[in-house]
Design an enzyme around this catalytic site. Structure first.
Site, PDB file in Angstrom:
ATOM      1  N   GLU A 429      14.374  46.153  19.962  1.00  0.00           N
ATOM      2  CA  GLU A 429      13.080  46.250  20.671  1.00  0.00           C
ATOM      3  C   GLU A 429      12.873  45.102  21.639  1.00  0.00           C
ATOM      4  O   GLU A 429      11.754  44.652  21.857  1.00  0.00           O
ATOM      5  CB  GLU A 429      11.917  46.257  19.668  1.00  0.00           C
ATOM      6  CG  GLU A 429      11.347  47.599  19.370  1.00  0.00           C
ATOM      7  CD  GLU A 429      11.517  48.589  20.482  1.00  0.00           C
ATOM      8  OE1 GLU A 429      12.210  49.581  20.223  1.00  0.00           O
ATOM      9  OE2 GLU A 429      10.997  48.423  21.595  1.00  0.00           O
TER      10      GLU A 429
HETATM   11  C1  LIG Z   1      20.553  47.965  13.945  1.00  0.00           C
HETATM   12  C2  LIG Z   1      20.173  48.240  15.368  1.00  0.00           C
HETATM   13  C3  LIG Z   1      19.323  49.295  15.660  1.00  0.00           C
HETATM   14  C4  LIG Z   1      19.001  49.588  16.986  1.00  0.00           C
HETATM   15  N1  LIG Z   1      18.218  50.681  17.276  1.00  0.00           N
HETATM   16  C5  LIG Z   1      18.094  51.075  18.574  1.00  0.00           C
HETATM   17  C6  LIG Z   1      17.483  52.331  18.903  1.00  0.00           C
HETATM   18  O1  LIG Z   1      17.005  53.063  18.032  1.00  0.00           O
HETATM   19  N2  LIG Z   1      17.454  52.708  20.207  1.00  0.00           N
HETATM   20  C7  LIG Z   1      17.981  51.940  21.202  1.00  0.00           C
HETATM   21  O2  LIG Z   1      17.924  52.344  22.355  1.00  0.00           O
HETATM   22  N3  LIG Z   1      18.546  50.732  20.934  1.00  0.00           N
HETATM   23  C8  LIG Z   1      18.622  50.294  19.643  1.00  0.00           C
HETATM   24  N4  LIG Z   1      19.223  49.094  19.353  1.00  0.00           N
HETATM   25  C9  LIG Z   1      19.732  48.271  20.440  1.00  0.00           C
HETATM   26  C10 LIG Z   1      18.928  46.994  20.654  1.00  0.00           C
HETATM   27  O3  LIG Z   1      17.687  47.292  21.221  1.00  0.00           O
HETATM   28  C11 LIG Z   1      19.796  46.044  21.481  1.00  0.00           C
HETATM   29  O4  LIG Z   1      20.821  45.567  20.636  1.00  0.00           O
HETATM   30  C12 LIG Z   1      19.011  44.897  22.080  1.00  0.00           C
HETATM   31  O5  LIG Z   1      18.138  45.369  23.071  1.00  0.00           O
HETATM   32  C13 LIG Z   1      19.917  43.810  22.680  1.00  0.00           C
HETATM   33  O6  LIG Z   1      20.899  44.351  23.502  1.00  0.00           O
HETATM   34  P1  LIG Z   1      22.433  43.917  23.297  1.00  0.00           P
HETATM   35  O7  LIG Z   1      22.753  44.128  21.859  1.00  0.00           O
HETATM   36  O8  LIG Z   1      23.255  44.620  24.293  1.00  0.00           O
HETATM   37  O9  LIG Z   1      22.453  42.363  23.552  1.00  0.00           O
HETATM   38  P2  LIG Z   1      22.581  41.671  24.989  1.00  0.00           P
HETATM   39  O10 LIG Z   1      21.609  42.286  25.927  1.00  0.00           O
HETATM   40  O11 LIG Z   1      24.000  41.617  25.376  1.00  0.00           O
HETATM   41  O12 LIG Z   1      22.065  40.207  24.640  1.00  0.00           O
HETATM   42  C14 LIG Z   1      22.917  39.180  24.114  1.00  0.00           C
HETATM   43  C15 LIG Z   1      22.134  37.859  24.177  1.00  0.00           C
HETATM   44  O13 LIG Z   1      21.829  37.537  25.539  1.00  0.00           O
HETATM   45  C16 LIG Z   1      20.441  37.376  25.719  1.00  0.00           C
HETATM   46  N5  LIG Z   1      20.050  37.938  27.021  1.00  0.00           N
HETATM   47  C17 LIG Z   1      20.394  39.125  27.539  1.00  0.00           C
HETATM   48  N6  LIG Z   1      19.811  39.288  28.751  1.00  0.00           N
HETATM   49  C18 LIG Z   1      19.088  38.187  28.976  1.00  0.00           C
HETATM   50  C19 LIG Z   1      18.239  37.751  30.043  1.00  0.00           C
HETATM   51  N7  LIG Z   1      17.992  38.518  31.103  1.00  0.00           N
HETATM   52  N8  LIG Z   1      17.662  36.534  29.934  1.00  0.00           N
HETATM   53  C20 LIG Z   1      17.863  35.762  28.855  1.00  0.00           C
HETATM   54  N9  LIG Z   1      18.629  36.117  27.821  1.00  0.00           N
HETATM   55  C21 LIG Z   1      19.232  37.317  27.883  1.00  0.00           C
HETATM   56  C22 LIG Z   1      19.789  38.130  24.556  1.00  0.00           C
HETATM   57  O14 LIG Z   1      18.489  37.634  24.235  1.00  0.00           O
HETATM   58  C23 LIG Z   1      20.798  37.919  23.436  1.00  0.00           C
HETATM   59  O15 LIG Z   1      20.554  36.704  22.788  1.00  0.00           O
HETATM   60  C24 LIG Z   1      19.505  48.766  18.026  1.00  0.00           C
HETATM   61  C25 LIG Z   1      20.328  47.674  17.709  1.00  0.00           C
HETATM   62  C26 LIG Z   1      20.674  47.417  16.415  1.00  0.00           C
HETATM   63  C27 LIG Z   1      21.597  46.262  16.131  1.00  0.00           C
END
Ligand SMILES: Cc1cc2nc3c(=O)[nH]c(=O)nc-3n(C[C@H](O)[C@H](O)[C@H](O)COP(=O)(O)OP(=O)(O)OC[C@H]3O[C@@H](n4cnc5c(N)ncnc54)[C@H](O)[C@@H]3O)c2cc1C
Length: 571
Positions: A429
């Protein structure tokens, strides 16, 4: 120890701390009388305590699994879900014209807190459906509302949100899923989504996916994204389930925790879908769902904190170890450090819960009155409620393990499960880092006006408290003044990256000061030196001072963060 729903705690916060009476005084929520609120709290508490909490260990020990393309859920989850649906708990705040109870979101928030304490992984399912109901109510065409809303609200069907793709996590605008018009008003949706919570299950009914995808003429980035309803089964006109849509669960993720919640990789192969809201305005429509879900996820953290606290307290009151320095129970609760841990959990739980419920009250007031100030208050508090609620959940669950000593890492006690289950709440989220950036950028785009209005209110309460109880009122007053100065400093920074560099400590400091404010309010409502005053004193003496260091960090700027070159970071 079995979970005890803290019904009287909710009643106290609603009545004396966050002003639920204002919500009940509006025409829209006139039905939220004290009797109705009492009935909802009691019945929700009973369901979570007696029916849902006993399923929590099953989710951990018997995870959801994929069998021949179908998700099989943990033992007992289908019956637990049935009880949630039959009790009408999915639609507490959903519109009455489609079968919901039409009650304030504040009561949904209380329910989400209790169900998260009872069983986080099962509770995530109705949380997603609640968000989908809100998004459809606000953006769907009438025929879609008639078809989907009654079935989602009754819990017969469930909802998911499909944003994330391998290359598009925090950066949703990088998504590649496509939608092509079929020529009959429907669209063919193609793409792969990852991490989709509750993407499938064996509870029966339909699984309704809200999917973000790009139309052929959609611009790159977030502005070219549209939102589609893509159901697992194509409904017939009478709402019965028709043929299966061309979508499937490819695999389930193996996770650190939250094992009862199936996290699916979804494949859409020209799956039939329908536009929700306007073409290319999908992010705005999805934001309706995401804002609701952000508060809901914060509350997941708070529920987990409560579960962990109750567990740790029960263990501590039973475990005897060493000679204790004070006469008392003869258990480890008499050791000063165990006291420190338990009271920190309890005091933070109260602070985070009050912030979340104040956010929910602001949401309800903004819906009931259409006043811009309430809308701004809800918008300001949402990232704080999400990030601080989940941080509190993680910290409390970690502390709960520590209170258990060696037994904390022995799975049979259940203490470690809280810690593993709650971890993801700080990530999904919108990560907590993204929440903090939202706070210092978008939510301060008004020049800090909404933040300063809240600080004014906190200061007025502290001013009143100073006269009656200086040892509590003075430090809170000073803290609000420091927060005001830091807010002015942040707003004056035109380089957004300077704000971003201090965003996380700023959000934490804001939450710390808000926590002091709500503890103070709770204390002022009781006779001096009652339990709430004692807890407020603990928070104000020991936890509130953290804001000083946090605010200092928030104003350092960004230069030091970039001073070390990436190659120097290895050394
Ligand atoms: C168990 C689980 C359930 C989930 N359920 C859903 C779901 O139902 N539907 C859905 O659509 N998604 C879902 N997600 C996905 C979740 O919303 C994403 O994992 C989350 O938004 C982060 O994206 P990412 O994992 O690609 O991390 P990344 O975006 O790669 O982030 C990696 C790190 O970089 C930082 N970062 C990234 N961009 C920036 C920026 N612009 N500025 C500063 N810092 C930044 C982040 O804060 C983080 O610390 C789920 C994830 C998990 C693990």
């Amino acid at each position: 120890m079995p979970y005890q729903a803290p019904v009287s705690e909710f009643r106290y916060i609603l009545d004396h701390v966050v002003g639920m009476d204002q919500v009940a005084a509006t025409e829209r929520f006139a039905e939220a009388t004290p009797e109705t609120v009492e009935a909802i709290l009691t019945e929700a508490g009973r369901l979570c305590q007696d029916v849902i909490a006993p399923l929590n260990r099953n989710g951990d020990l018997d995870p959801a699994r994929l069998e021949n393309g179908v998700v099989r859920t943990s033992k007992g989850f289908a019956d637990g879900y049935k009880a949630i649906a039959e009790g009408g708990w999915v639609g507490i705040s959903a519109p009455a014209e489609f079968g919901g109870m039409g009650l304030p979101h504040t009561l949904t928030t209380v329910f989400n807190d209790m169900i998260s304490a009872a069983c986080l992984s099962l509770g995530l399912n109705p949380l997603l459906t609640q968000g989908q109901i809100e998004a459809l109510e606000a953006h769907a065409p009438d025929w879609m509302k008639q078809m989907y809303l009654p079935r989602l609200i009754s819990g017969e069907w469930t909802g998911t949100m499909n944003l994330t793709e391998p290359q598009a996590g925090s950066d949703v605008g990088a998504l590649r899923s496509k939608a092509e018009p079929n020529g009959d008003g429907s669209y063919a949706v193609t793409g792969q989504k990852i991490y989709i919570s509750w993407g499938d299950h064996d509870f029966g009914g339909n699984v309704c996916h809200l999917v973000l995808a790009r139309l052929p003429d959609g611009a790159p980035g977030t502005r070219g994204i549209s939102l589609f309803m893509v159901p697992k089964y194509l409904p017939n006109e009478d709402g019965s389930l028709g043929e299966a849509n061309t979508l499937k669960v490819v695999s389930l993720e193996h996770k650190l925790g939250l094992h009862g919640s199936p996290t699916c990789v979804m494949q859409f192969d020209g799956a039939k879908g329908w536009l929700v809201g306007e073409a290319h305005k999908g992010m705005a429509a999805m934001f309706t769902m995401m804002n609701n879900a952000r508060l809901g996820v914060g509350v997941q953290g708070i529920g987990a904190a409560d579960g962990a606290y109750q567990h740790a307290l029960a263990y501590a009151l039973d475990r005897k170890q060493g000679k204790t320095p004070v006469e008392g129970t003869g258990t480890i609760v008499d050791h000063a450090d165990v006291r420190r841990m338990l009271l920190t959990m309890k005091a933070d739980l109260f602070a985070a819960r009050s912030i979340a419920l104040a956010c929910a009250v602001a949401l309800d007031m903004s819906k009931a009155t259409d006043e811009a100030d309430w809308e701004a208050r809800a918008a300001l508090l949402t990232p704080i409620a999400k990030a601080f609620g989940t941080e509190t959940g993680m910290r409390a669950a970690e502390t709960g393990v520590q209170v258990h000593g060696g037994m904390g890492v022995i799975e049979e006690t259940g203490a470690a499960q809280y810690s593993r289950d709650v971890r993801v709440t700080a990530i999904y989220e919108g990560t907590n880092g993204i929440q903090a950036m939202d706070l210092v950028a978008r939510k301060m785009a008004d020049g800090g006006e909404a933040a300063q209005a809240l600080i004014d209110e906190m200061q007025a309460v502290a001013e009143e408290a100073r006269a009656r109880n200086g040892d509590l009122g003075d430090p809170v007053w000073q803290a609000t003044e420091s927060l005001r100065e830091a807010t002015e400093w942040l707003v004056a920074q035109k380089d957004l990256n300077v704000r971003f560099a201090g965003a996380v400590p700023f959000l934490s400091a804001f939450a710390r000061v808000l926590g002091g404010h709500y503890h103070l309010k709770a204390a002022m409502e009781e006779a001096e030196d009652g339990p709430r005053t004692k807890l407020a004193r603990f928070y104000i003496n020991r936890l509130l001072p953290e804001h000083v260091g946090l605010l200092a960090q928030s104003m350092v700027g960004s230069t030091d963060l970039y001073a070390l070159r990436p190659e120097e970071m290895y050394a």
